[in-house]
Design a protein around this motif. Structure first.
Motif, short mmCIF file in Angstrom:
data_model
loop_
_atom_site.label_atom_id
_atom_site.label_comp_id
_atom_site.label_asym_id
_atom_site.label_seq_id
_atom_site.Cartn_x
_atom_site.Cartn_y
_atom_site.Cartn_z
N LYS A 106 -38.35 -53.22 41.87
CA LYS A 106 -37.13 -52.54 42.29
C LYS A 106 -36.25 -52.14 41.11
O LYS A 106 -35.44 -51.22 41.22
N ALA A 107 -36.39 -52.82 39.98
CA ALA A 107 -35.63 -52.47 38.78
C ALA A 107 -36.43 -51.62 37.80
O ALA A 107 -35.97 -51.35 36.70
N ALA A 108 -37.61 -51.17 38.22
CA ALA A 108 -38.52 -50.49 37.29
C ALA A 108 -37.95 -49.21 36.72
O ALA A 108 -38.14 -48.91 35.54
N GLY A 109 -37.25 -48.43 37.55
CA GLY A 109 -36.70 -47.18 37.05
C GLY A 109 -35.69 -47.40 35.94
O GLY A 109 -35.76 -46.75 34.88
N ALA A 110 -34.76 -48.32 36.15
CA ALA A 110 -33.75 -48.60 35.13
C ALA A 110 -34.37 -49.25 33.90
O ALA A 110 -33.97 -48.95 32.76
N MET A 111 -35.36 -50.11 34.08
CA MET A 111 -36.01 -50.74 32.93
C MET A 111 -36.78 -49.72 32.11
O MET A 111 -36.74 -49.73 30.87
N CYS B 260 -26.73 -58.45 34.91
CA CYS B 260 -28.19 -58.50 35.06
C CYS B 260 -28.83 -57.12 35.01
O CYS B 260 -30.03 -56.99 35.32
N HIS B 261 -28.07 -56.12 34.65
CA HIS B 261 -28.62 -54.76 34.64
C HIS B 261 -29.50 -54.55 33.39
O HIS B 261 -29.16 -55.03 32.31
N PRO B 262 -30.63 -53.86 33.54
CA PRO B 262 -31.52 -53.64 32.39
C PRO B 262 -30.84 -53.06 31.16
O PRO B 262 -31.19 -53.42 30.03
N ARG B 263 -29.87 -52.18 31.33
CA ARG B 263 -29.23 -51.58 30.15
C ARG B 263 -28.50 -52.63 29.32
O ARG B 263 -28.29 -52.42 28.11
#
Length: 385
Positions: A51-56, A28-31
């Motif tokens: 919460k996932a904004a940085g990775a996205m 489920c990781h953005p990468r």
């Protein structure tokens, strides 16, 4: 004191639990999930919040060399961004930085350019813009804290949030929204309180929720028609399926209990009961979002409450953790649990799972994971087949 063989077995079980958790996060990781959905445009305005904004946002920067925009993440979460501005704000209760973040998002979206919104859970608190002139930040904070402590389901909390806001419930312009879902049912209007989608709930719905909890606030109706496309790129079902595949690879028989709602301590006791009736080699896997009715003054979160309630049974080893890496006020992602339950009832009464598990070296500290698809709970019954 545990015998050497028991220590070795505990270490092996914890290693397996971590492997299953990590497999779920990777799925489920953005990468891994975001690139296939990024549109063929040259210079989008990228607005990432949650919460996932940085990775996205980092994935978007790699895809779009000329991208501009802003990413809003919780205080303390790092992100290596170069062209997209990084802002920090309050979570789970909004703060002054949340007000500034909302205004920045609204300003950046006020353009004729392609607006790509990258949304994940946590956005409700990170971007806060009170709608009514008489509603202050302190007022919104008080309402949020009261609802969180009451054990209200997140869908109810978000319904109220949408009707208090100038940005939630379809008020943020987007050409395309790509979302990582942390909600049961994956309803677009519940993910981050649906800033870019039409809201099917009404002021009457929000008022009824407030009245049930003895609260009052000035409410405002939300848009019922909103333009733009909305797409979910990862969800809890992906997390559970990946954890189950890893469990099977390790020799367990995975049983997915699904996405679960309810009071954390009740669900923890229920799942421990299921484990006692399960065959050796079973891996019980569940997700969803549990709630805690807070009456004590300790530190913890839904996963620690679940783990406390599931403790005290020979032959089982478990992990309950939040996929974003932080469970409530515990400072940890969650906790490992098993046969030990000495003092667990007192810790439950005080809502102080953090102290109880810390004293046993059983807190699970992952750090921010870069994604957020809600909780992952695994109970292993005995050793793998």
């Amino acid at each position: 004191m545990l015998a050497r063989a028991d220590v070795d077995n505990q270490s092996a079980m914890r290693a397996h639990l971590i492997q299953m958790f990590q497999a779920g996060i990777a799925a489920c990781h953005p990468r891994n999930v975001l690139p296939p959905h990024l549109p063929e445009v040259e210079r989008p305005v990228v607005l990432a919040v949650g919460k996932a904004a940085g990775a996205m946002a980092k994935v978007a920067e790699a895809r779009y060399p000329d991208a501009r925009g802003v990413a809003i993440v919780p205080h303390g979460v790092a992100a290596d961004l170069r062209r997209i501005a990084l802002l920090h704000a309050g979570h789970p209760v909004p703060d002054e930085a949340s007000l500034a973040a909302a205004e920045r998002l609204l300003a950046e979206a006020n353009t004729d350019d392609f607006v790509l919104v990258l949304l994940s859970g946590g956005a409700s608190a990170l971007a806060c813009a009170p709608a009514a002139a008489g509603l202050t930040l302190a007022g919104k904070q008080a309402i949020t804290q009261a609802l969180l402590r009451s054990g209200a389901p997140i869908a109810e909390i978000n319904c109220v949030r949408r009707h208090l806001s100038r940005i939630k419930g379809g008020r943020l312009r987007a050409t395309l929204t790509l979302a990582i879902s942390d909600t049961i049912g994956d309803c677009p209007h519940d993910i981050g309180s649906g800033p870019t989608v039409a809201d099917p709930t009404t002021v009457a719905d929000a008022r009824a929720i407030l009245e049930r909890h003895g609260l009052d606030a000035p409410l405002r109706e939300t848009p019922k028609r909103v333009g733009g496309e909305f797409r979910i790129v990862a969800r809890a079902a992906d997390l559970l399926a990946a954890a189950a595949r890893e469990a099977a690879r390790l020799g367990y028989r995975p049983v997915i209990l699904g996405e679960v709602e309810g009071e954390a301590r009740e669900i923890g006791a229920s799942h421990a009961g299921i484990a006692r009736e399960s065959a050796p080699g079973t891996a019980l896997i569940s997700g969803g979002e549990l709630t805690v009715t807070v009456t004590g003054e300790g530190r913890g979160g839904p996963n620690l409450e679940y783990a406390l309630a599931a403790s005290g049974h020979d032959g089982i080893s478990g992990l309950a953790a939040d996929s974003d890496g932080l469970d409530g006020t515990s400072g940890a992602a969650g906790a490992f649990f098993g046969a030990d339950a000495e003092g667990a009832a007192a810790a439950l009464a005080a809502n102080d799972g953090a102290s109880w598990f810390a004293a046993r070296g059983a807190l699970f500290v992952s750090g921010a994971t870069g994604t957020n698809v809600n909780d992952l709970r695994i109970i292993l019954v005995g050793a793998p087949a």
